[in-house]
Design a protein around this motif. Sequence first.
Motif, PDB file in Angstrom:
ATOM      1  N   LEU A 228      -0.914   2.775  -1.062  1.00  0.00           N
ATOM      2  CA  LEU A 228      -1.994   2.178  -0.272  1.00  0.00           C
ATOM      3  C   LEU A 228      -3.266   2.022  -1.096  1.00  0.00           C
ATOM      4  CD1 LEU A 228      -1.537   4.071   3.129  1.00  0.00           C
ATOM      5  CD2 LEU A 228      -1.086   1.642   2.689  1.00  0.00           C
ATOM      6  N   TYR A 229      -3.547   3.027  -1.929  1.00  0.00           N
ATOM      7  CA  TYR A 229      -4.759   2.983  -2.752  1.00  0.00           C
ATOM      8  C   TYR A 229      -4.710   1.802  -3.730  1.00  0.00           C
ATOM      9  CZ  TYR A 229      -8.208   4.226  -6.275  1.00  0.00           C
ATOM     10  OH  TYR A 229      -9.251   4.193  -7.161  1.00  0.00           O
ATOM     11  N   ARG A 230      -3.528   1.576  -4.337  1.00  0.00           N
ATOM     12  CA  ARG A 230      -3.413   0.454  -5.282  1.00  0.00           C
ATOM     13  C   ARG A 230      -3.640  -0.881  -4.574  1.00  0.00           C
ATOM     14  NH1 ARG A 230       0.776   3.743  -7.394  1.00  0.00           N
ATOM     15  NH2 ARG A 230       2.346   2.655  -6.141  1.00  0.00           N
ATOM     16  N   LYS A 231      -3.121  -1.008  -3.357  1.00  0.00           N
ATOM     17  CA  LYS A 231      -3.324  -2.246  -2.600  1.00  0.00           C
ATOM     18  C   LYS A 231      -4.800  -2.426  -2.235  1.00  0.00           C
ATOM     19  CE  LYS A 231       1.302  -2.407  -0.527  1.00  0.00           C
ATOM     20  NZ  LYS A 231       2.070  -2.308   0.744  1.00  0.00           N
ATOM     21  N   ASP A 232      -5.433  -1.333  -1.774  1.00  0.00           N
ATOM     22  CA  ASP A 232      -6.841  -1.410  -1.387  1.00  0.00           C
ATOM     23  C   ASP A 232      -7.733  -1.665  -2.597  1.00  0.00           C
ATOM     24  OD1 ASP A 232      -6.086  -0.996   1.174  1.00  0.00           O
ATOM     25  OD2 ASP A 232      -6.971   1.000   1.401  1.00  0.00           O
ATOM     26  N   LEU A 233      -7.349  -1.094  -3.748  1.00  0.00           N
ATOM     27  CA  LEU A 233      -8.125  -1.311  -4.967  1.00  0.00           C
ATOM     28  C   LEU A 233      -8.093  -2.791  -5.351  1.00  0.00           C
ATOM     29  CD1 LEU A 233      -9.734  -0.181  -7.355  1.00  0.00           C
ATOM     30  CD2 LEU A 233      -7.550   0.258  -8.522  1.00  0.00           C
TER      31      LEU A 233
END
Length: 599
Positions: A228-233
């Motif tokens: 999720l963090y990679r997508k949000d980044l």
Amino acid sequence: MNILNIENISKTYMSKPVLENINFGIDDSDKIGVVGTNGTGKSTLLSIVAGAVEADAGEIIKGNDIKISYLPQNPTFDESKTLLENVTDTIYSGNDNWDKMGEIKANLAKFGINDPECNPSILSGGQKKRAALVAAIMTPSDLLILDEPTNHLDSEMIEWLEAYLQRFKGAILMVTHDRYFLDEVTNQIVEIHKGSAYRYEANYSGFLELKQQRLDFELAAERKAATLYRKDLAWMMRGARARSTKQKAHIQRFEALRDRVKPEEERQVALSSLPSRMGNKTIILDKISKSYEDMVLFENFSYTFNKLDRIGIIGPNGCGKSTLMKCIQGLIPLDSGNVEIGQTIKIGYFSQENEALDENSRVIDYIKDTAEYIKTTEGLVTASAMCERFLFEGDLKYAPISKLSGGEKRRLYLLKVLMSAPNVIILDEPTNDLDIQTLRVLEDYLDAFAGIIITVSHDRYFLDRVVTRIFSFENVAGKPVLMQSEGGYSDYLEHRKNYVTGAENAAENGSTNASKSYRAPREKTKLSFKEQQEYDNIEDEIKHLEERSEELDSLIAEAATDFPKLMEYTKEKEEVDAEAERKLERFIELQEMVDSFNS
């Protein structure tokens, strides 16, 4: 029924937080074992609950009529009084009309204290601990707090205490390294890790399984959060702006993911040193004897150590186990007989008591005094790096020894012994004061150690795990005998009954050497038909299990967001890995048998 609550307890030593906001309650039927690495605050927690140490924050809440009995790790006595007076003052406190003097003396004798009128100053540390244990268990209490109760007890005493605590009607909170003891006595485990407390509704074996499940779930959750963090980044880098409530919430989620506390893989003590080369001549004991005054410890004992011997030495306290080990090294003179030691033999001796430590010396300097480097399976490793492998990291590596806990000092002493690269390791009560995690890694190290291991221990699990032969001090028909038994401690229990019965019969029939009356089973010269079939197929079975384990790793990664599948694959992987480990241990056992037949 709840009898005590631990609420938001925190404690700091040397600016290092040891306990942080610890919370849990104790019911009247709870039998709780506290586990964790040395220096994590196990003894500190027990002393705070017992009221012996003040917490920096938080409180212990209990009813006015709740009675607590406490065995500290290092008990002290009033040397202006006799030992009996010290013990009875503890027991009779608040119980003036309760008279059990005869039982007190009997229990002191049961734990090896035969002169209760002596001054405590003449007692060893082990004798003081056993006397304090008698006082603790005989003091009427609703909560019994025990810090390392099995230290300095022989196997018979441990089994008696185990049975006593199983019958105990109140609650128990204890720290111990004895895994069999934890399994038999406890029904709850509290693990102290990095200042936090994790509670498990199980004994020690159940705790291991539940803890692994917790770690697996944390890692699965972390993999999901990282995705999720990679997508949000990527979304943020496209130039997101907080123009709407929805976007603000999205940005807040990104910041929460960015700042999340990631689960850390547990650091473990890493041992992989290479022993010094060993020649053909090892250690030969030729008819050795030793007595003190009128007490014969061992007589006319002979044995030649093989290059890969794993010998466990057991017997009651005071029977001569440590004396035998010191005689082997030449630290104590023999009455008769001879010990021959090969020129290439290099002994590493881990004694029951730490050698005299310079409390002002730094941890790193203490290790460098032994060796600047050590040869390992990975090549040369510096003393500094070995300190880190033994969990002496950061500032702790440069701290004075005086700042270490008792368990940390034992771990440091063990590191120094292994840094000398011995090819014979002699361990006198190695399980005293070492945490379970360190013991497990030490056991793995000893498995791969290409030399001789000789150990005195009362830890039944450690003996079953490490040794392949037992020397036991027995009293047969009034005479001391050193019995030899193949296998670990559990095997010894099976062999002992037949041995002692045969030896006593021989003594009654006038045999001059009772121990010779016992005949071991005829030595095998080849694998049985069933064992040969198992040996022929086991490597393929191990390979198949390892391949399935790798497949399951991929499936677990793919199922990070599918909780039912994640649980299914995780459970199967645990079962496959356990079976692979069991098969591997069996393969090693069969291979050693084949090698012995061919030698």
